[in-house]
Design a protein around this motif. Structure first.
Motif, PDB file in Angstrom:
ATOM      1  N   GLY A  69      -0.943  -1.303   7.914  1.00  0.00           N
ATOM      2  CA  GLY A  69      -0.964  -2.717   8.240  1.00  0.00           C
ATOM      3  C   GLY A  69      -0.481  -3.553   7.070  1.00  0.00           C
ATOM      4  N   GLU A  70      -0.711  -3.042   5.853  1.00  0.00           N
ATOM      5  CA  GLU A  70      -0.309  -3.759   4.648  1.00  0.00           C
ATOM      6  C   GLU A  70      -0.332  -2.793   3.475  1.00  0.00           C
ATOM      7  N   VAL A  71       0.650  -2.926   2.588  1.00  0.00           N
ATOM      8  CA  VAL A  71       0.697  -2.164   1.344  1.00  0.00           C
ATOM      9  C   VAL A  71       0.921  -3.169   0.222  1.00  0.00           C
ATOM     10  N   VAL A  72       0.046  -3.121  -0.797  1.00  0.00           N
ATOM     11  CA  VAL A  72       0.136  -4.057  -1.920  1.00  0.00           C
ATOM     12  C   VAL A  72       0.101  -3.269  -3.221  1.00  0.00           C
ATOM     13  N   ARG A  73       1.070  -3.538  -4.083  1.00  0.00           N
ATOM     14  CA  ARG A  73       1.067  -2.940  -5.427  1.00  0.00           C
ATOM     15  C   ARG A  73       1.056  -4.085  -6.434  1.00  0.00           C
ATOM     16  N   THR A  74       0.121  -4.016  -7.371  1.00  0.00           N
ATOM     17  CA  THR A  74      -0.031  -5.034  -8.408  1.00  0.00           C
ATOM     18  C   THR A  74       0.136  -4.362  -9.761  1.00  0.00           C
ATOM     19  N   TYR A  75       0.976  -4.950 -10.617  1.00  0.00           N
ATOM     20  CA  TYR A  75       1.183  -4.375 -11.948  1.00  0.00           C
ATOM     21  C   TYR A  75       1.619  -5.473 -12.908  1.00  0.00           C
ATOM     22  N   VAL A  76       1.610  -5.140 -14.183  1.00  0.00           N
ATOM     23  CA  VAL A  76       2.019  -6.083 -15.219  1.00  0.00           C
ATOM     24  C   VAL A  76       3.421  -5.710 -15.679  1.00  0.00           C
ATOM     25  N   ASP A  77       4.286  -6.729 -15.754  1.00  0.00           N
ATOM     26  CA  ASP A  77       5.653  -6.557 -16.239  1.00  0.00           C
ATOM     27  C   ASP A  77       5.853  -7.569 -17.363  1.00  0.00           C
ATOM     28  N   GLY A  78       5.767  -7.103 -18.615  1.00  0.00           N
ATOM     29  CA  GLY A  78       5.855  -8.008 -19.763  1.00  0.00           C
ATOM     30  C   GLY A  78       4.686  -8.968 -19.769  1.00  0.00           C
ATOM     31  N   GLU A  79       4.970 -10.247 -19.612  1.00  0.00           N
ATOM     32  CA  GLU A  79       3.935 -11.288 -19.611  1.00  0.00           C
ATOM     33  C   GLU A  79       3.526 -11.703 -18.196  1.00  0.00           C
ATOM     34  N   GLU A  80       4.082 -11.033 -17.201  1.00  0.00           N
ATOM     35  CA  GLU A  80       3.838 -11.454 -15.825  1.00  0.00           C
ATOM     36  C   GLU A  80       3.034 -10.430 -15.036  1.00  0.00           C
ATOM     37  N   LEU A  81       2.196 -10.960 -14.152  1.00  0.00           N
ATOM     38  CA  LEU A  81       1.517 -10.147 -13.148  1.00  0.00           C
ATOM     39  C   LEU A  81       2.427 -10.139 -11.926  1.00  0.00           C
ATOM     40  N   VAL A  82       2.748  -8.952 -11.426  1.00  0.00           N
ATOM     41  CA  VAL A  82       3.645  -8.823 -10.286  1.00  0.00           C
ATOM     42  C   VAL A  82       2.846  -8.276  -9.108  1.00  0.00           C
ATOM     43  N   VAL A  83       2.943  -8.957  -7.973  1.00  0.00           N
ATOM     44  CA  VAL A  83       2.274  -8.524  -6.745  1.00  0.00           C
ATOM     45  C   VAL A  83       3.352  -8.325  -5.696  1.00  0.00           C
ATOM     46  N   ARG A  84       3.517  -7.069  -5.261  1.00  0.00           N
ATOM     47  CA  ARG A  84       4.492  -6.736  -4.207  1.00  0.00           C
ATOM     48  C   ARG A  84       3.726  -6.399  -2.945  1.00  0.00           C
ATOM     49  N   THR A  85       4.108  -7.016  -1.831  1.00  0.00           N
ATOM     50  CA  THR A  85       3.406  -6.828  -0.564  1.00  0.00           C
ATOM     51  C   THR A  85       4.398  -6.467   0.535  1.00  0.00           C
ATOM     52  N   TRP A  86       4.073  -5.433   1.308  1.00  0.00           N
ATOM     53  CA  TRP A  86       4.868  -5.053   2.474  1.00  0.00           C
ATOM     54  C   TRP A  86       3.964  -5.054   3.691  1.00  0.00           C
ATOM     55  N   ARG A  87       4.477  -5.622   4.770  1.00  0.00           N
ATOM     56  CA  ARG A  87       3.806  -5.567   6.075  1.00  0.00           C
ATOM     57  C   ARG A  87       4.833  -5.082   7.089  1.00  0.00           C
TER      58      ARG A  87
END
Length: 157
Positions: free
Chosen positions: A128-146
């Motif tokens: 129903g949903e896939v979310v990956r959260t990680y840090v890239d340099g100074e940024e928090l990255v949130v990738r979401t697929w539905r």
């Protein structure tokens, strides 16, 4: 409602699916959230398996988590954060429905390859949903697929 399998996710977003699967395969045990009979959440440990284009959840017979999913198939699973502060690969959360498999041929095929302790309950994941959260340099990255949508990426400082 259309069912979206792991293979569907891989076909739609191959690189994202690979990064998610690698993150799950870093550790053996993860955290599963199910709903108890009274609607309150239950968190338990769980192993995840990827085979035959599917994501599988196996459980001991008559375990509370299996009973929860038999009653209400909605779930969320969160990857093991690992040890220390590194969170290598970030973290991943998947939500969807876990459908119990009762087809003897599918179970036989799974047993022949995965060799799980028997007896067991086997559930096939419908994403129903896939979310990956990680840090890239100074940024928090949130990738979401539905299902049916492109990956959405949000960056925060």
């Amino acid at each position: 409602m259309t069912s979206f399998t792991w293979a569907d996710f891989q076909a739609a977003e191959p690189a994202f699916a690979e990064s998610v699967q690698q993150r799950f395969q870093q550790y053996k045990h993860h955290v599963l959230a199910t709903l108890r009979k009274d609607g309150s959440p239950r968190l338990t440990g769980l192993e995840v398996d990827f085979r035959f284009g599917e994501m599988w959840l196996g459980m001991m017979p008559n375990s509370r988590k299996a009973q929860d999913l038999q009653r209400d198939p909605r779930f969320a699973i969160h990857t093991n954060p690992g040890s220390g502060d590194s969170m290598d690969g970030g973290d991943v959360r998947i939500g969807g429905r876990a459908v119990e498999v009762t087809d003897p041929e599918v179970i036989r095929r799974f047993v022949a390859e995965a060799k799980p302790p028997e007896p067991f309950h086997l559930f096939r994941v419908e994403l129903g949903e896939v979310v990956r959260t990680y840090v890239d340099g100074e940024e928090l990255v949130v990738r979401t697929w539905r299902p049916g949508a492109a990956v959405r990426t949000q960056r925060r400082r």
